[in-house]
Structure formats: C-alpha cells, structure tokens
Design an enzyme around this catalytic site. Sequence first.
Site, PDB file in Angstrom:
ATOM      1  N   GLY A 177      42.353  21.781   3.867  1.00  0.00           N
ATOM      2  CA  GLY A 177      42.413  20.982   2.613  1.00  0.00           C
ATOM      3  C   GLY A 177      41.610  21.779   1.464  1.00  0.00           C
ATOM      4  CB  SER A 178      38.435  20.977   0.271  1.00  0.00           C
ATOM      5  OG  SER A 178      38.017  20.776   1.461  1.00  0.00           O
ATOM      6  N   GLY A 190      37.502  17.286   2.443  1.00  0.00           N
ATOM      7  CA  GLY A 190      36.117  17.646   1.842  1.00  0.00           C
ATOM      8  C   GLY A 190      35.088  17.060   2.669  1.00  0.00           C
ATOM      9  CG  ASP A 238      43.614  17.267   9.601  1.00  0.00           C
ATOM     10  OD1 ASP A 238      43.032  17.829   8.554  1.00  0.00           O
ATOM     11  OD2 ASP A 238      44.546  16.336   9.321  1.00  0.00           O
ATOM     12  N   GLY A 239      40.353  18.854   9.411  1.00  0.00           N
ATOM     13  CA  GLY A 239      39.103  18.354   9.116  1.00  0.00           C
ATOM     14  C   GLY A 239      38.128  19.246   9.024  1.00  0.00           C
ATOM     15  N   GLY A 240      37.583  19.414   7.760  1.00  0.00           N
ATOM     16  CA  GLY A 240      36.344  20.292   7.501  1.00  0.00           C
ATOM     17  C   GLY A 240      36.456  21.883   7.979  1.00  0.00           C
ATOM     18  N   GLY A 270      40.492   9.958   6.314  1.00  0.00           N
ATOM     19  CA  GLY A 270      40.471   9.203   4.822  1.00  0.00           C
ATOM     20  C   GLY A 270      40.211  10.363   3.849  1.00  0.00           C
ATOM     21  CG  MET A 303      45.673   9.619   8.688  1.00  0.00           C
ATOM     22  SD  MET A 303      44.783  10.758   7.646  1.00  0.00           S
ATOM     23  CE  MET A 303      46.284  11.516   6.917  1.00  0.00           C
ATOM     24  CG  HIS A 322      47.928  13.651   9.603  1.00  0.00           C
ATOM     25  ND1 HIS A 322      46.652  13.844   9.304  1.00  0.00           N
ATOM     26  CD2 HIS A 322      47.749  12.603  10.459  1.00  0.00           C
ATOM     27  CE1 HIS A 322      45.640  13.407  10.035  1.00  0.00           C
ATOM     28  NE2 HIS A 322      46.386  12.647  10.904  1.00  0.00           N
ATOM     29  CG  MET A 382      45.528   8.856   3.984  1.00  0.00           C
ATOM     30  SD  MET A 382      43.973   9.184   3.427  1.00  0.00           S
ATOM     31  CE  MET A 382      43.957  10.864   3.951  1.00  0.00           C
ATOM     32  CG  HIS A 425      48.394  18.451   6.941  1.00  0.00           C
ATOM     33  ND1 HIS A 425      48.530  18.502   8.330  1.00  0.00           N
ATOM     34  CD2 HIS A 425      47.705  17.612   6.841  1.00  0.00           C
ATOM     35  CE1 HIS A 425      47.891  17.264   8.824  1.00  0.00           C
ATOM     36  NE2 HIS A 425      47.264  17.049   7.805  1.00  0.00           N
TER      37      HIS A 425
HETATM   38  C1  DX5 Z   1      41.754  13.802   6.503  1.00  0.00           C
HETATM   39  C2  DX5 Z   1      42.858  14.462   6.258  1.00  0.00           C
HETATM   40  C3  DX5 Z   1      42.907  15.722   6.119  1.00  0.00           C
HETATM   41  C4  DX5 Z   1      42.170  16.524   5.000  1.00  0.00           C
HETATM   42  C5  DX5 Z   1      41.606  17.860   5.448  1.00  0.00           C
HETATM   43  O1  DX5 Z   1      41.959  12.361   6.503  1.00  0.00           O
HETATM   44  O2  DX5 Z   1      43.920  14.139   7.543  1.00  0.00           O
HETATM   45  O3  DX5 Z   1      44.088  16.783   6.445  1.00  0.00           O
HETATM   46  O4  DX5 Z   1      42.856  16.403   4.158  1.00  0.00           O
HETATM   47  O5  DX5 Z   1      40.901  18.157   4.053  1.00  0.00           O
HETATM   48  P1  DX5 Z   1      39.473  19.088   4.321  1.00  0.00           P
HETATM   49  O6  DX5 Z   1      40.084  20.642   4.960  1.00  0.00           O
HETATM   50  O7  DX5 Z   1      38.970  19.414   2.965  1.00  0.00           O
HETATM   51  O8  DX5 Z   1      38.767  18.498   5.544  1.00  0.00           O
HETATM   52 ZN    ZN Z   2      45.700  15.626   7.944  1.00  0.00          ZN
END
Ligand code: DX5
Ligand code: ZN
Length: 218
Positions: free
Chosen positions: A195-196, A143, A173-175, A140, A66, A64, A35, A31
């Site tokens: 991600g994290s 984590g 996606d996210g958290g 954005g 953004m 992705h 941004m 992924h």
């Molecule tokens: C947020 C990104 C996510 C992010 C996910 O803006 O689109 O893809 O990197 O990271 P975690 O899994 O740490 O929320």
């Molecule tokens: Zn993403």
Amino acid sequence: MIKISPSLLSANFSCLADEIKRIERTADMLHLDVMDGHFVNNITFGPVVVSAIRDKSRLLFDVHLMITNPARIIPDFIKAGADIITIHAECCDELLPCIQMIRDAGIKAGISINPPTPLDTIVPLIREVDLLLIMSVNPGWSGQGFMQEVLPKIREAKGLIERDNPAAELEVDGGINLVTGKQAIEAGADILVAGSFVFNSPDPGKAIGDLKNLAAQR
Ligand code: DX5
Ligand code: ZN
C-alpha cells in the site's frame, strides 16, 4: 515471477480513477481492503465503490474482506466485479459455505489469517481455496511495520501449499517495502500486497518494478 497487488487503501480517495492509472501498467492486481468497523476498527468502502472503479482498470480485483459474517455481502462483491475474494479465518464459523459461494460464482476464493492466528487453523481448508493470505500486520490500517515474527509462518504456509494444494498462491500483506518484500519472497510469497510503499512513492510504477526486481535478485 512475483506478482504485485498494490493496496488502494494508501491511494488518494478523492481521485481513485487517477490513482489507478498510476499503477495500471505495472501492477498485476488491485488489492481492495474492505473494513466494516467491527472485524477491525476502521471502515473503508463496500461493493458500491468496487463497482464504480471496475471499468477504470483491467487489473484483477483482489478483494480482501476484513468483515464479520461475510456471507451476507459476498454476492454484492461478486456482482461488483471481484476476481478474487478473500475472507478471514477469524471472521465467522461458516468459512466453507462462504468459500463455496465465491467459487460457485466462477471466481477465486482466498483465506486469510491475522498475525496471532496459527496456520493450523486453515490446514483443513487449504484444498478448498485458490489463495492463502498471510497478514504481516494486524489489519486495520496501511503504513504499519512488517512483523518479523510472521516470517516462519510464511515459510510454513509455503510448505503446506506445496504439500496439499500446489496450485494455490501465497500472498503476504502488510508493511511490504524493498527489505521486507525480499524477506517475504525468500520465505515463499507469490504475491506481495503493498500500500504505502507504492502509493506514497513519487513514481508508483517504478516502486512496483523495484519490488518485482527483488525476485530476480534471489
Ligand atoms: C491492512 C490492509 C493492507 C494494507 C497494506 O489492514 O489489509 O492491505 O493496506 O498497506 P501497507 O503496505 O502500507 O502496510
Ligand atoms: Zn489487505
């Protein structure tokens, strides 16, 4: 079978090729969070970086975007080796031409919505895309905590896909961690972005395996 798309945003940017090696054997996709400092406050990377890491991985590149007005730069991400390009429903008024531009290149197109954006916004587009990406944090940064209030929208999105375009995949996606990953899977996710949870783990390969095992526990 659930797919895992680790977000490179949480990797160590001083050694991306080495970071990719840590997830290469167990991940299904990579992924790539783009941004622009406008659609979101943060700035990450563009097609130059995607192109530079293309030959470091056999994984599908899940890009992705953004960014606002993606039409101007989509061709560069296609050239850079993207396999899937997802744009945001909130990014511009010309969503369908962008989706067509992506699909005309022979790759997959996705549409994404932020936590405050209702699912209704993308109902007319669901037949035109290969992937629906539901954001479970405000985009954005990596984590952040998973927003529980998004779970009903994920369930609704699953229903919409089953009704209108069963071939499309549902990505969240996210958290994502072992608790929220299970919730997202139960709500209907086909792909988890993490991600994290993956890159901050001492053993990212195992972290991916643990997320995949959640599906088996259903
Ligand atoms: C947020 C990104 C996510 C992010 C996910 O803006 O689109 O893809 O990197 O990271 P975690 O899994 O740490 O929320
Ligand atoms: Zn993403």
